[in-house]
Every structure is written in structure tokens, then in C-alpha cells.
Design a protein around this motif. Sequence first.
Motif, PDB file in Angstrom:
ATOM      1  N   THR A  82      39.951 -44.440  -9.304  1.00 54.16           N
ATOM      2  CA  THR A  82      40.964 -44.281  -8.265  1.00 54.16           C
ATOM      3  C   THR A  82      42.277 -44.941  -8.674  1.00 54.16           C
ATOM      4  OG1 THR A  82      40.095 -46.199  -7.069  1.00 54.16           O
ATOM      5  CG2 THR A  82      39.319 -44.027  -6.360  1.00 54.16           C
TER       6      THR A  82
ATOM      7  N   THR B 209      49.072 -42.226  -1.592  1.00 50.42           N
ATOM      8  CA  THR B 209      48.617 -43.129  -0.536  1.00 50.42           C
ATOM      9  C   THR B 209      47.112 -43.326  -0.655  1.00 50.42           C
ATOM     10  OG1 THR B 209      48.169 -41.345   1.037  1.00 50.42           O
ATOM     11  CG2 THR B 209      50.419 -42.259   1.022  1.00 50.42           C
ATOM     12  N   LYS B 210      46.616 -44.381  -0.041  1.00 50.58           N
ATOM     13  CA  LYS B 210      45.171 -44.654  -0.070  1.00 50.58           C
ATOM     14  C   LYS B 210      44.403 -43.485   0.543  1.00 50.58           C
ATOM     15  CE  LYS B 210      41.608 -47.861   1.279  1.00 50.58           C
ATOM     16  NZ  LYS B 210      41.121 -48.800   2.214  1.00 50.58           N
ATOM     17  N   GLY B 211      44.922 -42.962   1.656  1.00 56.28           N
ATOM     18  CA  GLY B 211      44.263 -41.828   2.307  1.00 56.28           C
ATOM     19  C   GLY B 211      44.223 -40.598   1.428  1.00 56.28           C
ATOM     20  N   LEU B 212      45.317 -40.341   0.722  1.00 59.62           N
ATOM     21  CA  LEU B 212      45.351 -39.179  -0.159  1.00 59.62           C
ATOM     22  C   LEU B 212      44.341 -39.342  -1.286  1.00 59.62           C
ATOM     23  CD1 LEU B 212      46.469 -36.503  -1.179  1.00 59.62           C
ATOM     24  CD2 LEU B 212      48.276 -37.793  -2.350  1.00 59.62           C
TER      25      LEU B 212
ATOM     26  N   GLU C  20      41.616 -41.025  -1.325  1.00 63.19           N
ATOM     27  CA  GLU C  20      40.265 -40.859  -0.771  1.00 63.19           C
ATOM     28  C   GLU C  20      39.923 -39.387  -0.586  1.00 63.19           C
ATOM     29  OE1 GLU C  20      40.014 -43.152   2.842  1.00 63.19           O
ATOM     30  OE2 GLU C  20      40.173 -45.054   1.764  1.00 63.19           O
ATOM     31  N   VAL C  21      40.848 -38.625  -0.008  1.00 61.21           N
ATOM     32  CA  VAL C  21      40.555 -37.218   0.249  1.00 61.21           C
ATOM     33  C   VAL C  21      40.529 -36.417  -1.055  1.00 61.21           C
ATOM     34  CG1 VAL C  21      42.897 -36.348   0.749  1.00 61.21           C
ATOM     35  CG2 VAL C  21      40.948 -35.396   1.970  1.00 61.21           C
TER      36      VAL C  21
ATOM     37  N   LYS D   8      37.125 -37.040  -2.521  1.00 62.49           N
ATOM     38  CA  LYS D   8      36.105 -36.282  -1.784  1.00 62.49           C
ATOM     39  C   LYS D   8      36.125 -34.809  -2.173  1.00 62.49           C
ATOM     40  CE  LYS D   8      35.957 -39.259   2.274  1.00 62.49           C
ATOM     41  NZ  LYS D   8      36.387 -39.422   3.664  1.00 62.49           N
TER      42      LYS D   8
ATOM     43  N   GLN E 281      47.865 -34.762   1.534  1.00 64.83           N
ATOM     44  CA  GLN E 281      46.810 -35.406   2.318  1.00 64.83           C
ATOM     45  C   GLN E 281      46.509 -34.596   3.577  1.00 64.83           C
ATOM     46  OE1 GLN E 281      47.337 -39.580   3.125  1.00 64.83           O
ATOM     47  NE2 GLN E 281      45.743 -39.602   4.663  1.00 64.83           N
ATOM     48  N   GLU E 282      47.540 -34.191   4.281  1.00 64.23           N
ATOM     49  CA  GLU E 282      47.349 -33.413   5.507  1.00 64.23           C
ATOM     50  C   GLU E 282      46.689 -32.068   5.207  1.00 64.23           C
ATOM     51  OE1 GLU E 282      50.211 -31.317   8.780  1.00 64.23           O
ATOM     52  OE2 GLU E 282      50.789 -33.305   8.087  1.00 64.23           O
TER      53      GLU E 282
ATOM     54  N   GLU F  94      43.007 -32.683   4.277  1.00 63.61           N
ATOM     55  CA  GLU F  94      42.224 -33.076   5.450  1.00 63.61           C
ATOM     56  C   GLU F  94      41.957 -31.881   6.353  1.00 63.61           C
ATOM     57  OE1 GLU F  94      44.422 -36.367   7.119  1.00 63.61           O
ATOM     58  OE2 GLU F  94      43.500 -37.799   5.725  1.00 63.61           O
TER      59      GLU F  94
END
Length: 145
Positions: free
Chosen positions: A21, A36-39, A41-42, A45, A76-77, A80
Motif C-alpha cells: 500500500t 487518499t487512505k480510502g482510495l 483501500e478501495v 479491494k 474513490q467515489e 465505491e
Amino acid sequence: MANVEQIFKKYDVNRDGHMSTAELEAALKELKVVPTKGLIEVLMKQYDVDGNGQLDLQEFTRLVGDLKHFGSADPQELLETFRKIDKDGSGFISPEELKTGLKHFFGDEPVTDEIVQWVIDGADKNADGRIDIAEFAQYIHVLEK
């Protein structure tokens, strides 16, 4: 832009053939994507097919190829939203998953098989009967115009 293999080798700092990562975060910056951390992660995944928590060259190549189709959309959006519709996590949106996903947007209006087919016909560029992330991104980009 440098080729994908060169970027992979540049950021696979420990030369283990996998991108962690942290290594992915650095590579995304070079690709002009805000990591971003969220991006991250996704992305893991979606693209870590073997589930080892890292990306190999093949997985990274697929990710970079798909990013080219995202246009101005927030990665990210977009990912998701795709993952919410792709209930079985296969990496593809089937007609059944699309029908369920469209119900969110249609409210009380029925989502007919004709509507589902219309969306698939518009989005499914390789005509395999399902929508992958690149096709989804391109279709969303067209709708935004």
C-alpha cells in the motif's frame, strides 16, 4: 507517461515483485492520482485479485489501464459506487446486480428488463453481457456530459 512496468519497478522499492500500500501510494502520485487512505483501500479491494494485500505487476497493470478511463471522476467515489453495485465482488456488474443498483436511483418507479438492457447496451463495450470498471467509468463519464 512512463510505461506501467517501469513505474511498477520504480516503486517496488524492496524488489519483491509486489506493490504494498505504501508503494502504491507513491506510484499513484506519479500517475497524478491523489492517494487518499480510502482510495488505496478501495483500490486494493478491487485489484488485489489473489487477496495477498499487495499488487503484482499484472494487477497493477489492470489498475493503471482502468484509471485511464476514469476521466475527471473521483476514483474513490467511482470505485465505491461500482463495488456497491457489484454485490458478489466479481469485478463485473451483472444484469441482475445492475437492476438492483438502479432501483436506488429510480425510487418507486419500476426498473424494467428493457431499462437494464438499455444501460448494458450503452456501457458494455466488449459485449460480454456485463459491465467492468472501465466500462462503468466511461459510461458514467458520458452521462455527466
